[in-house]
Scaffold this motif. Structure first.
Motif, PDB file in Angstrom:
ATOM      1  N   GLY A 187       0.780  -1.240   0.000  1.00  0.00           N
ATOM      2  CA  GLY A 187       0.000   0.000   0.000  1.00  0.00           C
ATOM      3  C   GLY A 187       0.805   1.280   0.000  1.00  0.00           C
ATOM      4  N   TRP A 188       2.132   1.189  -0.134  1.00  0.00           N
ATOM      5  CA  TRP A 188       2.931   2.414  -0.200  1.00  0.00           C
ATOM      6  C   TRP A 188       2.776   3.034  -1.585  1.00  0.00           C
ATOM      7  CZ3 TRP A 188       5.009   4.764   3.862  1.00  0.00           C
ATOM      8  CH2 TRP A 188       5.234   4.010   5.027  1.00  0.00           C
ATOM      9  N   LEU A 196      -5.482   6.984  -6.244  1.00  0.00           N
ATOM     10  CA  LEU A 196      -5.622   5.544  -6.001  1.00  0.00           C
ATOM     11  C   LEU A 196      -7.046   5.220  -5.581  1.00  0.00           C
ATOM     12  CD1 LEU A 196      -4.699   2.652  -5.524  1.00  0.00           C
ATOM     13  CD2 LEU A 196      -3.739   3.372  -3.324  1.00  0.00           C
ATOM     14  N   GLY A 197      -7.612   6.036  -4.698  1.00  0.00           N
ATOM     15  CA  GLY A 197      -8.995   5.800  -4.280  1.00  0.00           C
ATOM     16  C   GLY A 197      -9.965   5.870  -5.444  1.00  0.00           C
ATOM     17  N   GLU A 198      -9.747   6.802  -6.350  1.00  0.00           N
ATOM     18  CA  GLU A 198     -10.624   6.928  -7.526  1.00  0.00           C
ATOM     19  C   GLU A 198     -10.535   5.705  -8.422  1.00  0.00           C
ATOM     20  OE1 GLU A 198      -9.223  10.499  -9.283  1.00  0.00           O
ATOM     21  OE2 GLU A 198     -10.325  11.837  -7.897  1.00  0.00           O
ATOM     22  N   GLN A 199      -9.329   5.186  -8.621  1.00  0.00           N
ATOM     23  CA  GLN A 199      -9.163   4.010  -9.468  1.00  0.00           C
ATOM     24  C   GLN A 199      -9.723   2.756  -8.803  1.00  0.00           C
ATOM     25  OE1 GLN A 199      -8.390   4.476 -12.567  1.00  0.00           O
ATOM     26  NE2 GLN A 199      -8.082   6.643 -12.027  1.00  0.00           N
ATOM     27  N   MET A 229      -2.978   2.777   1.453  1.00  0.00           N
ATOM     28  CA  MET A 229      -3.804   1.704   1.995  1.00  0.00           C
ATOM     29  C   MET A 229      -5.123   2.246   2.515  1.00  0.00           C
ATOM     30  SD  MET A 229      -3.223  -1.575   2.106  1.00  0.00           S
ATOM     31  CE  MET A 229      -4.832  -2.330   1.914  1.00  0.00           C
ATOM     32  N   ALA A 230      -5.077   3.394   3.170  1.00  0.00           N
ATOM     33  CA  ALA A 230      -6.303   3.996   3.699  1.00  0.00           C
ATOM     34  C   ALA A 230      -7.263   4.373   2.572  1.00  0.00           C
ATOM     35  CB  ALA A 230      -5.960   5.230   4.534  1.00  0.00           C
ATOM     36  N   LEU A 233      -8.832   0.894   1.092  1.00  0.00           N
ATOM     37  CA  LEU A 233      -9.631   0.013   1.953  1.00  0.00           C
ATOM     38  C   LEU A 233     -11.141   0.077   1.739  1.00  0.00           C
ATOM     39  CD1 LEU A 233      -7.998  -0.202   5.493  1.00  0.00           C
ATOM     40  CD2 LEU A 233      -8.461  -2.031   3.859  1.00  0.00           C
ATOM     41  N   PRO A 234     -11.747   1.246   1.536  1.00  0.00           N
ATOM     42  CA  PRO A 234     -13.214   1.260   1.376  1.00  0.00           C
ATOM     43  C   PRO A 234     -13.716   0.432   0.199  1.00  0.00           C
ATOM     44  CG  PRO A 234     -12.379   3.462   1.808  1.00  0.00           C
ATOM     45  CD  PRO A 234     -11.191   2.610   1.558  1.00  0.00           C
ATOM     46  N   TRP A 235     -12.861   0.121  -0.739  1.00  0.00           N
ATOM     47  CA  TRP A 235     -13.285  -0.580  -1.947  1.00  0.00           C
ATOM     48  C   TRP A 235     -12.838  -2.041  -1.955  1.00  0.00           C
ATOM     49  CZ3 TRP A 235     -16.506   2.844  -3.525  1.00  0.00           C
ATOM     50  CH2 TRP A 235     -16.222   4.197  -3.354  1.00  0.00           C
ATOM     51  N   VAL A 236     -12.262  -2.500  -0.850  1.00  0.00           N
ATOM     52  CA  VAL A 236     -11.726  -3.863  -0.764  1.00  0.00           C
ATOM     53  C   VAL A 236     -12.667  -4.741   0.049  1.00  0.00           C
ATOM     54  CG1 VAL A 236      -9.799  -5.253   0.117  1.00  0.00           C
ATOM     55  CG2 VAL A 236      -9.349  -3.053  -0.986  1.00  0.00           C
ATOM     56  N   ASP A 237     -12.882  -5.967  -0.408  1.00  0.00           N
ATOM     57  CA  ASP A 237     -13.745  -6.898   0.327  1.00  0.00           C
ATOM     58  C   ASP A 237     -13.018  -7.530   1.504  1.00  0.00           C
ATOM     59  OD1 ASP A 237     -16.301  -7.079  -1.318  1.00  0.00           O
ATOM     60  OD2 ASP A 237     -14.802  -7.449  -2.852  1.00  0.00           O
TER      61      ASP A 237
END
Length: 258
Positions: A187-188, A196-199, A229-230, A233-237
């Protein structure tokens, strides 16, 4: 005594962090990986075939059968879609901090190739497709071909750009649709974590399940404090550590879950 010694060595290898394995030990771990049973979840296919317990009528077949009863459709013919395995896509971080784990997961993909038929990609500063490079019988040659195909081994990490390149080049064309996507990374992120969050949000709309393998999460004190990583995370199962052969069993269980 020799059998006990061998069992003890296997237990030690199974619980040793991939980053701490010597090349000869990693080769032994590969042999143990071949015993893993990876089964990708099934999905309904597009094509249907006749089936007694089908959930949809086959009108043409029913009408043809009705000719035998004077036009009365006494026997209803049904069809059911054929189940087929979901696609498995693995995106593996090969930056400096992840390089030992990347090699282990390339060995894993090679060991389970017959069961998973996975699409494999690596990334650090760019995205590289490795599926063809891994299609060789010998594991060491597969890793060598993978290293030759991806010139950014031990480079910096641009996770968001790699996921964007995957979605634009392969994902929207069907590779990621209803697939199990596994991302192996600590996650670095070198770039802006917002990107990253958008993708990841885009990937979430395509994939059926997203599994993130982060070896750092094995530490009981671990917290997803890195910006990358933060943001992901919202998009990871599910997040798993996958840092040892024993932990890899959990990864296989999560991937295979129906």
């Amino acid at each position: 005594e020799m059998a006990l010694s061998a069992a003890s060595r296997q237990e030690r290898l199974a619980t040793t962090d991939f980053a701490a394995l010597e090349p000869d030990e990693l080769a032994e771990v590969y042999a143990l990986m071949r015993h893993l049973r990876l089964s990708v979840p099934m999905r309904s296919g597009r094509r249907a075939r006749r089936h007694r317990q089908g959930d949809r009528p086959d009108m043409r077949a029913t009408l043809r059968r009705a000719r035998q009863t004077g036009g009365d459709p006494a026997v209803r013919v049904n069809r059911r879609r054929r189940p087929r395995p979901r696609r498995l896509v693995v995106l593996c971080d090969i930056s400096g901090s992840m390089e030992p784990y990347a090699r282990a997961y390339i060995y894993f993909l090679h060991a389970t190739a017959g069961a998973s038929s996975a699409e494999a990609f690596t990334f650090a500063t760019r995205l590289t497709r490795l599926t063809k490079a891994l299609a060789v019988p010998h594991p060491t040659l597969a890793v060598s071909r993978a290293a030759a195909a991806a010139p950014d081994w031990r480079g910096g990490t641009r996770i968001g750009e790699a996921i964007k390149a995957f979605i634009d080049g392969y994902g929207r064309r069907g590779m990621a649709r209803s697939a199990v996507v596994v991302i192996v990374s600590d996650g670095w992120e070198r770039d802006d974590a917002v990107g990253l969050g958008e993708q990841m949000a885009r990937l979430r709309r395509l994939a059926w399940r997203i599994v993130w393998v982060n070896p750092r999460s094995a530490d009981p004190r671990y917290r997803p404090l890195t910006a990358g990583m933060a943001a992901a995370l919202p998009w990871v199962d599910t997040v798993v550590s996958g840092h040892t052969l024993a932990a890899l069993h959990e990864t296989v269980t999560v991937i295979s879950a129906p």
